[in-house]
Design a protein around this motif. Structure first.
Motif, PDB file in Angstrom:
ATOM      1  N   ASP A   1       0.168  11.220  -0.783  1.00 27.17           N
ATOM      2  CA  ASP A   1      -1.202  11.073  -1.267  1.00 27.17           C
ATOM      3  C   ASP A   1      -1.370  11.791  -2.605  1.00 27.17           C
ATOM      4  O   ASP A   1      -2.157  11.372  -3.449  1.00 27.17           O
ATOM      5  CB  ASP A   1      -2.204  11.686  -0.272  1.00 27.17           C
ATOM      6  CG  ASP A   1      -2.327  10.866   1.005  1.00 27.17           C
ATOM      7  OD1 ASP A   1      -1.465   9.996   1.227  1.00 27.17           O
ATOM      8  OD2 ASP A   1      -3.283  11.097   1.774  1.00 27.17           O
TER       9      ASP A   1
ATOM     10  N   ARG B   1       0.824  -1.203   0.000  1.00 34.83           N
ATOM     11  CA  ARG B   1       0.000   0.000   0.000  1.00 34.83           C
ATOM     12  C   ARG B   1       0.866   1.264   0.000  1.00 34.83           C
ATOM     13  O   ARG B   1       0.399   2.348  -0.312  1.00 34.83           O
ATOM     14  CB  ARG B   1      -0.906  -0.076   1.240  1.00 34.83           C
ATOM     15  CG  ARG B   1      -1.864   1.040   1.449  1.00 34.83           C
ATOM     16  CD  ARG B   1      -1.253   2.076   2.348  1.00 34.83           C
ATOM     17  NE  ARG B   1      -2.271   2.738   3.125  1.00 34.83           N
ATOM     18  CZ  ARG B   1      -2.068   3.287   4.293  1.00 34.83           C
ATOM     19  NH1 ARG B   1      -0.885   3.243   4.844  1.00 34.83           N
ATOM     20  NH2 ARG B   1      -3.036   3.882   4.929  1.00 34.83           N
TER      21      ARG B   1
ATOM     22  N   THR C   1      -0.849   4.188  -2.066  1.00 29.91           N
ATOM     23  CA  THR C   1      -0.865   5.608  -1.727  1.00 29.91           C
ATOM     24  C   THR C   1      -0.451   6.466  -2.919  1.00 29.91           C
ATOM     25  O   THR C   1       0.605   6.241  -3.503  1.00 29.91           O
ATOM     26  CB  THR C   1       0.051   5.865  -0.523  1.00 29.91           C
ATOM     27  OG1 THR C   1      -0.507   5.168   0.590  1.00 29.91           O
ATOM     28  CG2 THR C   1       0.131   7.357  -0.204  1.00 29.91           C
TER      29      THR C   1
ATOM     30  N   LEU D   1      -6.746   2.949   1.664  1.00 32.20           N
ATOM     31  CA  LEU D   1      -6.631   4.404   1.842  1.00 32.20           C
ATOM     32  C   LEU D   1      -5.185   4.851   1.700  1.00 32.20           C
ATOM     33  O   LEU D   1      -4.261   4.061   1.879  1.00 32.20           O
ATOM     34  CB  LEU D   1      -7.142   4.788   3.237  1.00 32.20           C
ATOM     35  CG  LEU D   1      -8.588   4.402   3.538  1.00 32.20           C
ATOM     36  CD1 LEU D   1      -8.849   4.497   5.032  1.00 32.20           C
ATOM     37  CD2 LEU D   1      -9.539   5.294   2.757  1.00 32.20           C
ATOM     38  N   ASP D   2      -5.003   6.131   1.394  1.00 29.93           N
ATOM     39  CA  ASP D   2      -3.658   6.691   1.297  1.00 29.93           C
ATOM     40  C   ASP D   2      -3.083   6.931   2.694  1.00 29.93           C
ATOM     41  O   ASP D   2      -3.821   7.046   3.676  1.00 29.93           O
ATOM     42  CB  ASP D   2      -3.689   8.011   0.515  1.00 29.93           C
ATOM     43  CG  ASP D   2      -3.813   7.786  -0.987  1.00 29.93           C
ATOM     44  OD1 ASP D   2      -3.844   6.615  -1.416  1.00 29.93           O
ATOM     45  OD2 ASP D   2      -3.883   8.781  -1.731  1.00 29.93           O
ATOM     46  N   VAL D   3      -1.768   7.040   2.751  1.00 29.96           N
ATOM     47  CA  VAL D   3      -1.064   7.158   4.032  1.00 29.96           C
ATOM     48  C   VAL D   3      -1.449   8.436   4.790  1.00 29.96           C
ATOM     49  O   VAL D   3      -1.767   8.392   5.977  1.00 29.96           O
ATOM     50  CB  VAL D   3       0.463   7.117   3.802  1.00 29.96           C
ATOM     51  CG1 VAL D   3       1.229   7.530   5.057  1.00 29.96           C
ATOM     52  CG2 VAL D   3       0.893   5.712   3.374  1.00 29.96           C
ATOM     53  N   GLU D   4      -1.413   9.577   4.110  1.00 29.88           N
ATOM     54  CA  GLU D   4      -1.658  10.829   4.829  1.00 29.88           C
ATOM     55  C   GLU D   4      -3.116  10.947   5.271  1.00 29.88           C
ATOM     56  O   GLU D   4      -3.411  11.441   6.366  1.00 29.88           O
ATOM     57  CB  GLU D   4      -1.267  12.028   3.960  1.00 29.88           C
ATOM     58  CG  GLU D   4       0.236  12.126   3.767  1.00 29.88           C
ATOM     59  CD  GLU D   4       0.611  13.039   2.615  1.00 29.88           C
ATOM     60  OE1 GLU D   4       0.867  14.224   2.865  1.00 29.88           O
ATOM     61  OE2 GLU D   4       0.632  12.565   1.456  1.00 29.88           O
ATOM     62  N   PHE D   5      -4.033  10.490   4.425  1.00 34.57           N
ATOM     63  CA  PHE D   5      -5.438  10.504   4.818  1.00 34.57           C
ATOM     64  C   PHE D   5      -5.647   9.636   6.057  1.00 34.57           C
ATOM     65  O   PHE D   5      -6.326  10.028   7.004  1.00 34.57           O
ATOM     66  CB  PHE D   5      -6.325   9.999   3.670  1.00 34.57           C
ATOM     67  CG  PHE D   5      -7.769   9.886   4.052  1.00 34.57           C
ATOM     68  CD1 PHE D   5      -8.575  11.012   4.061  1.00 34.57           C
ATOM     69  CD2 PHE D   5      -8.312   8.680   4.468  1.00 34.57           C
ATOM     70  CE1 PHE D   5      -9.906  10.927   4.457  1.00 34.57           C
ATOM     71  CE2 PHE D   5      -9.639   8.583   4.857  1.00 34.57           C
ATOM     72  CZ  PHE D   5     -10.437   9.716   4.846  1.00 34.57           C
ATOM     73  N   THR D   6      -5.045   8.459   6.049  1.00 39.62           N
ATOM     74  CA  THR D   6      -5.163   7.546   7.192  1.00 39.62           C
ATOM     75  C   THR D   6      -4.704   8.224   8.475  1.00 39.62           C
ATOM     76  O   THR D   6      -5.335   8.116   9.518  1.00 39.62           O
ATOM     77  CB  THR D   6      -4.324   6.278   6.939  1.00 39.62           C
ATOM     78  OG1 THR D   6      -4.780   5.669   5.736  1.00 39.62           O
ATOM     79  CG2 THR D   6      -4.452   5.295   8.086  1.00 39.62           C
ATOM     80  N   GLN D   7      -3.603   8.950   8.362  1.00 39.91           N
ATOM     81  CA  GLN D   7      -3.074   9.621   9.548  1.00 39.91           C
ATOM     82  C   GLN D   7      -4.016  10.726  10.022  1.00 39.91           C
ATOM     83  O   GLN D   7      -4.137  10.977  11.221  1.00 39.91           O
ATOM     84  CB  GLN D   7      -1.662  10.159   9.255  1.00 39.91           C
ATOM     85  CG  GLN D   7      -1.048  11.002  10.357  1.00 39.91           C
ATOM     86  CD  GLN D   7      -0.836  10.234  11.664  1.00 39.91           C
ATOM     87  OE1 GLN D   7      -1.194   9.067  11.784  1.00 39.91           O
ATOM     88  NE2 GLN D   7      -0.276  10.896  12.654  1.00 39.91           N
ATOM     89  N   ARG D   8      -4.706  11.374   9.098  1.00 41.91           N
ATOM     90  CA  ARG D   8      -5.677  12.397   9.510  1.00 41.91           C
ATOM     91  C   ARG D   8      -6.787  11.768  10.341  1.00 41.91           C
ATOM     92  O   ARG D   8      -7.260  12.348  11.310  1.00 41.91           O
ATOM     93  CB  ARG D   8      -6.255  13.111   8.289  1.00 41.91           C
ATOM     94  CG  ARG D   8      -5.282  14.069   7.620  1.00 41.91           C
ATOM     95  CD  ARG D   8      -6.001  15.145   6.812  1.00 41.91           C
ATOM     96  NE  ARG D   8      -6.509  14.669   5.551  1.00 41.91           N
ATOM     97  CZ  ARG D   8      -5.791  14.553   4.439  1.00 41.91           C
ATOM     98  NH1 ARG D   8      -4.513  14.868   4.443  1.00 41.91           N
ATOM     99  NH2 ARG D   8      -6.347  14.134   3.321  1.00 41.91           N
TER     100      ARG D   8
ATOM    101  N   ASN E   1      -6.418   8.890  11.980  1.00 36.56           N
ATOM    102  CA  ASN E   1      -5.757   8.333  13.156  1.00 36.56           C
ATOM    103  C   ASN E   1      -5.596   9.354  14.273  1.00 36.56           C
ATOM    104  O   ASN E   1      -5.701   9.044  15.445  1.00 36.56           O
ATOM    105  CB  ASN E   1      -4.382   7.790  12.743  1.00 36.56           C
ATOM    106  CG  ASN E   1      -3.642   7.115  13.870  1.00 36.56           C
ATOM    107  OD1 ASN E   1      -4.225   6.303  14.590  1.00 36.56           O
ATOM    108  ND2 ASN E   1      -2.394   7.445  14.050  1.00 36.56           N
TER     109      ASN E   1
ATOM    110  N   HIS F   1      -5.210  -0.797  -4.696  1.00 35.72           N
ATOM    111  CA  HIS F   1      -4.928   0.529  -4.148  1.00 35.72           C
ATOM    112  C   HIS F   1      -3.502   0.652  -3.637  1.00 35.72           C
ATOM    113  O   HIS F   1      -2.932  -0.279  -3.102  1.00 35.72           O
ATOM    114  CB  HIS F   1      -5.895   0.848  -3.004  1.00 35.72           C
ATOM    115  CG  HIS F   1      -5.681   2.226  -2.471  1.00 35.72           C
ATOM    116  ND1 HIS F   1      -6.086   3.353  -3.148  1.00 35.72           N
ATOM    117  CD2 HIS F   1      -5.023   2.679  -1.375  1.00 35.72           C
ATOM    118  CE1 HIS F   1      -5.723   4.420  -2.482  1.00 35.72           C
ATOM    119  NE2 HIS F   1      -5.074   4.044  -1.401  1.00 35.72           N
TER     120      HIS F   1
ATOM    121  N   VAL G   1       0.512   3.021  10.201  1.00 34.74           N
ATOM    122  CA  VAL G   1      -0.725   3.262  10.954  1.00 34.74           C
ATOM    123  C   VAL G   1      -1.868   2.418  10.371  1.00 34.74           C
ATOM    124  O   VAL G   1      -2.144   2.481   9.174  1.00 34.74           O
ATOM    125  CB  VAL G   1      -1.103   4.759  10.916  1.00 34.74           C
ATOM    126  CG1 VAL G   1      -2.523   4.976  11.438  1.00 34.74           C
ATOM    127  CG2 VAL G   1      -0.109   5.567  11.717  1.00 34.74           C
TER     128      VAL G   1
ATOM    129  N   VAL H   1      -7.307   0.138   6.268  1.00 36.13           N
ATOM    130  CA  VAL H   1      -6.472   1.216   5.743  1.00 36.13           C
ATOM    131  C   VAL H   1      -5.764   0.837   4.449  1.00 36.13           C
ATOM    132  O   VAL H   1      -5.243   1.699   3.762  1.00 36.13           O
ATOM    133  CB  VAL H   1      -5.425   1.692   6.777  1.00 36.13           C
ATOM    134  CG1 VAL H   1      -6.089   2.192   8.028  1.00 36.13           C
ATOM    135  CG2 VAL H   1      -4.436   0.583   7.093  1.00 36.13           C
TER     136      VAL H   1
END
Lengths: 407, 516
Positions: A111, A89, A294, B307-314, B316, A292, A146, B304
């Motif tokens: 993103d 991802r 990033t 989903l994109d990394v930065e969106f996920t962090q938002r 989180n 998908h 995360v 996740v």
């Protein structure tokens, strides 16, 4: 022992101003060889700019073999049942199809689809990967983790010493060192051998575009490995390499350098000064079919719009390196369309080569470089026609042959 | 795979989910609501917490609008108010209580009574201004279209139309802490404490906290069931509203299944296409709409990897730790508060703002104060459906009780309940002897029993940084999400928490417009 200044001086007599950087696991050997103590800082370690003569070192990668201490490279371990999904991802290639015991070049983006960094991923087992990259990336990896509970990311940079052995005689040297069957390793393969009191990992990888290997070993055995390479390597023309010769070799191979050809997105302040993979001619590793990842949505949009800048391989008229040259659509230099990111006179290709970033709509038309060079302090300006190249400037057949011919 | 295919599946049968279902079904969509619990309503469900005694975690409806009630014909389906508006009563330890009712303050100084009129006028104007935002899809700032620009422009126009003086005050006050507002208008400490209550309750805010306490207050004034800033009490607890919403949705053709926890959202080719239930069943739909909190929606249900990394962090980093506990007491007689004829208002127990701040300070460091600030309602005085005649239910919000209390809640439960009763006893000396049963719901209990991350009422802090185009986070603020077919309709989305139903209604409208 030949009579040289370096041999007359003891290592501790060589002027060395402490700058806070550490010596790599090979420092005991590399320091006495570094004739001018010409170091630069690389991830907190001392890395040789050159040992004696960067030209000589460069030629070793093309004619015999050169040895580069790549221990300062950042190395991260991703381990756990979620490692594959987490990396898949994060990066643009399909990690689910990455075979065990092979290496893949990869990139990861924001993103917005802008390149954060590039690096190589070593798949060590189904659920363990090693990722190497030139810049520190732990902060991004922590963000990318995360939501994935079952993956541990560790900075293992200090756990492994590494040597890149690059050049036509590299395979022969490794065979002579006793790594039986190394000639059967295909490009990007990983093989492991018992070595000294432990194990050595050898990958058929490198940053020179020539035949070459990278050796990964416990730092406690680093000196012994160095000695083995250089004593066995004498007849193979082994030569220590500094970063300046590497910079030449990588440009001939068409590889990218962060902060030279692209500006990493997380450190870019102004809009448009970072880069997408399409701009960096990396569409071949952006896999839209893998599901998908990033930046996917942003990248798809950019690809469909097709207006992005393009990094071109340029063969430039004349023999003066087009360093920092501005690129134009016309010989009169009326319409500026881009700039050169890296340039050199390539002794092996016998061409004046460069990478240039050009606005998309001008990429297919004529390109001229405005080159400045000095002759005994007098500045000379030349407008040089550029020819676009689609293949790497330097790509000898031996780099891909398995087994490679003994030279 | 179930051979039935729906236009929309709504995950979570709380009031927003049911409102969303109602609007979609009314527009002719084939809708299925999946509720994990056996009972609908979530934090709005009216439950029997002790034999013969009922209460809902949420207890009043200051944010409900007539538009929603009328649109979904909720009165026809049994919704009614037990009391049009509760007076707010600030209890004084000395029996000198202050009452705020019918737009008047009684019991404070004459100056305060007069200031209250100016205060009420100004806040009323501000609340009307904000009204332009609550019931619309928020705009996006970059690459938005005409609609986004017009939503933004309309709000700007609304602010401008306050006139020069009030507009300046609006721009100045919107970021003020409650204490600064109170100090500007009033002098009586008890009045200040009571009026500051709605600025902070439910969020990690106390009178001195900066960041948009005024915005919170205005959200609490968004309803119009009985006028701006009034406090309607539903019949049958908030569950009365829930039942009407469910009946309405069903009447429009929606299907509702309780006891059906969703395990995950099914994503195929980067498109949400259905849900998998915990029992293994799969159901498909064109729109998967989550009424759960954003962390549950994106982390547990969707995953996740989509989903994109930065969106996920938002998502989180959303602040999701609740600070309010709920206590329900079952009494065998009517509670009597010293100096109070009848406890039929909303009683605030907090003598001063400092008292509230002290309780907050303890909670900030994961501790529990001995003096707790309480909002107390005796709904059974207005509603005989909650307890047998002569018996009563006391519904209490307790501030501040941190979700992540040091040592864990098991070590503090009995202390908390005892502190609440002790605090009440100072004002209602006989209350302890009247208690026949009690229920304590800490933020951890709320999380476990109602499946809301952190036990946060509002599915995440309501604050400027988590408001409008940033609620729950940029990239998901228009009810849609980065994954096609996956939507949010809960309190974590604009306009936010409270029993309002606007997030559900807005989400339904967004989806219906998107289809056109």
């Amino acid at each position: 022992m030949p009579l040289t200044i370096a041999n007359l001086l003891k290592p501790e007599q060589i002027a060395h101003v402490p700058n806070g950087s550490l010596g790599s696991p090979f420092h005991e050997r590399t320091s006495p060889l570094n004739f001018n103590q010409a170091w630069e800082e690389w991830n907190g370690f001392l890395a040789a700019n050159y040992y004696r003569d960067e030209h000589l070192e460069y030629f070793s990668t093309r004619n015999t073999c050169g040895v580069l201490d790549v221990s300062p490279m950042n190395k991260y371990r991703f381990k756990g049942p979620d490692a594959e999904a987490m990396l898949n991802r994060m990066v643009t290639r399909d990690v689910t199809k990455h075979p065990v015991n092979t290496v893949q070049y990869n990139i990861w983006c924001t993103d917005a689809g802008r390149i954060i960094d590039d690096g190589t991923i070593f798949r060590l087992s189904q659920d363990e990967f090693m990722l190497t990259c030139a810049e520190p990336n732990m902060d991004w990896f922590q963000l990318a983790k995360v939501g994935f509970d079952h993956v541990d990311i560790t900075d293992m940079s200090h756990e492994l010493a590494a040597l890149a052995i690059q050049g036509p005689t590299s395979c022969a040297l490794l065979k002579a060192m006793g790594f039986k069957g190394i000639e059967n390793a295909k490009p990007f393969d990983i093989v492991k051998f018992p070595y000294l009191d432990g194990e050595i990992m050898i990958s058929r990888t490198g940053f020179t575009g020539d035949l070459g290997y990278e050796l990964w070993i416990d730092p406690k055995n680093a000196i012994a490995l160095w000695d083995d390479v250089f004593s066995t390597g004498k007849i193979f023309g082994v030569q220590p390499l500094g970063l300046e010769s590497l910079e030449k070799a990588r440009l001939e191979a068409g590889f990218l350098s962060p902060y030279v050809d692209f500006h990493p997105a997380l450190h870019t302040m102004d809009k448009g000064n970072d880069h997408s993979p399409f701009e960096m001619a990396l569409s071949w590793i952006v896999n839209f079919n893998k599901g998908h990842f990033t930046g996917r949505a942003a990248l798809l949009k950019e690809k469909q719009a097709g207006k992005h800048r393009r990094l071109l391989k340029l063969d430039i008229e004349g023999n003066k390196a087009a360093e920092s040259a501005i690129l134009y659509r016309d010989a009169a230099c009326q319409k500026q369309i881009g700039y050169v990111t890296s340039a050199m006179w390539s002794p092996v290709v016998k061409a004046n080569i460069a990478l240039g970033l050009v606005e998309g709509k001008y990429a297919d038309g004529p390109i001229y470089a405005e080159v400045y060079h000095q002759k005994e302090l007098r500045w000379i300006r030349k407008v040089c026609k550029c020819t676009k190249k689609t293949k790497p400037f330097w790509a000898p057949a031996r780099a891909k042959q398995t087994p490679p011919a003994d030279t | 795979m179930n051979n039935k295919h729906y236009d929309a599946i709504i995950i979570g049968g709380g009031h927003n989910g049911l409102a969303c279902a109602g609007y979609l079904a009314k527009a002719g969509k084939k809708v299925l609501v999946l509720e994990a619990a056996e009972q609908l309503g979530g934090l709005g469900a009216t439950r029997e917490f002790a034999p013969g005694f009922k209460a809902s975690v949420a207890h009043t409806l200051p944010q409900l609008t007539n538009k929603l009630v009328n649109d979904l014909q909720l009165r026809k389906h049994g919704f009614e108010l037990a009391a049009n508006s509760l007076a707010t009563v600030a209890l004084s330890p000395a029996g000198q209580h202050i009452t705020i009712a019918n737009g008047e303050v009684q019991g404070a100084s004459a100056a305060d009574a007069e200031s209250y009129q100016a205060y009420k006028r100004l806040l009323g104007r501000f609340a009307d201004t904000m009204d332009a935002t609550w019931h619309k899809t928020p705009p996006v700032m970059t690459d938005g279209g005409f609609k986004d620009a017009s939503t933004l422009g309309m709000f700007g126009l609304k602010v401008r139309s306050l006139g020069k003086t009030d507009m300046r005050e609006f721009m100045r006050m919107i970021f003020l802490p409650a204490q600064d507002m109170m100090d500007e208008f009033f002098e009586t400490p008890l009045l200040k404490a009571a009026l500051s209550w709605d600025y902070n309750v439910g969020n990690k805010l106390a009178p001195r906290s900066p960041n948009n306490a005024v915005l919170n207050q205005l959200l609490k004034m968004s309803g119009d069931m009985s006028g701006n800033g009034e406090l309607p009490l539903p019949k049958g607890g908030v569950g009365g509203l829930i039942n009407a919403l469910a009946k309405s949705a069903k009447a429009y053709g929606a299907e509702i299944r309780t006891g059906s926890p969703v395990a995950s959202v099914i994503v195929q080719d980067m498109q949400a296409t259905g849900v998998s239930l915990e029992n293994g069943e799969s159901i498909s739909a064109n729109h998967i709409i989550s009424n759960t909190d954003p962390k549950t929606s994106f982390f547990k249900l969707l995953g996740v990897q989509h989903l994109d990394v930065e969106f996920t962090q938002r998502i989180n980093r959303l602040r999701m730790n609740g600070l309010v506990s709920k206590v329900h007491l079952a009494l065998n007689a009517e509670p009597k508060f010293t100096g109070l004829n009848k406890a039929n208002g909303r009683i605030i127990i907090a003598p001063t703002m400092q008292y509230i701040e002290n309780a907050f300070d303890q909670a900030k460091y994961k501790g529990l104060g001995e003096d707790l600030a309480l909002e107390v309602i005796v709904p059974s005085l207005h509603d005989n459906s909650l307890a047998e005649a002569g018996k009563h239910v006391v519904s209490i919000q307790v501030q501040y009780t941190p979700y992540d209390i040091a040592g864990g809640w098991d070590a503090h439960r009995s202390t908390l309940l005892e502190n609440v009763i002790k605090t009440l006893e100072q004002y209602a000396p006989d209350i302890r002897s009247q208690i026949v049963a009690s229920e304590l719901l800490t933020p951890v209990d709320l999380e476990q029993q109602f499946r809301v991350t952190g036990g946060h009422w509002h599915h995440g802090e309501f604050a400027i940084d988590a408001w409008w185009m940033n609620r729950p986070a940029y990239g998901a603020s228009q009810y849609k999400s980065p994954v096609a077919g996956f939507y949010n309709c809960g309190a974590g989305s604009h306009p936010g928490g409270g029993i309002m139903g606007a997030a559900g209604a807005n989400a339904a409208n967004y989806i219906l417009k998107e289809e056109k």
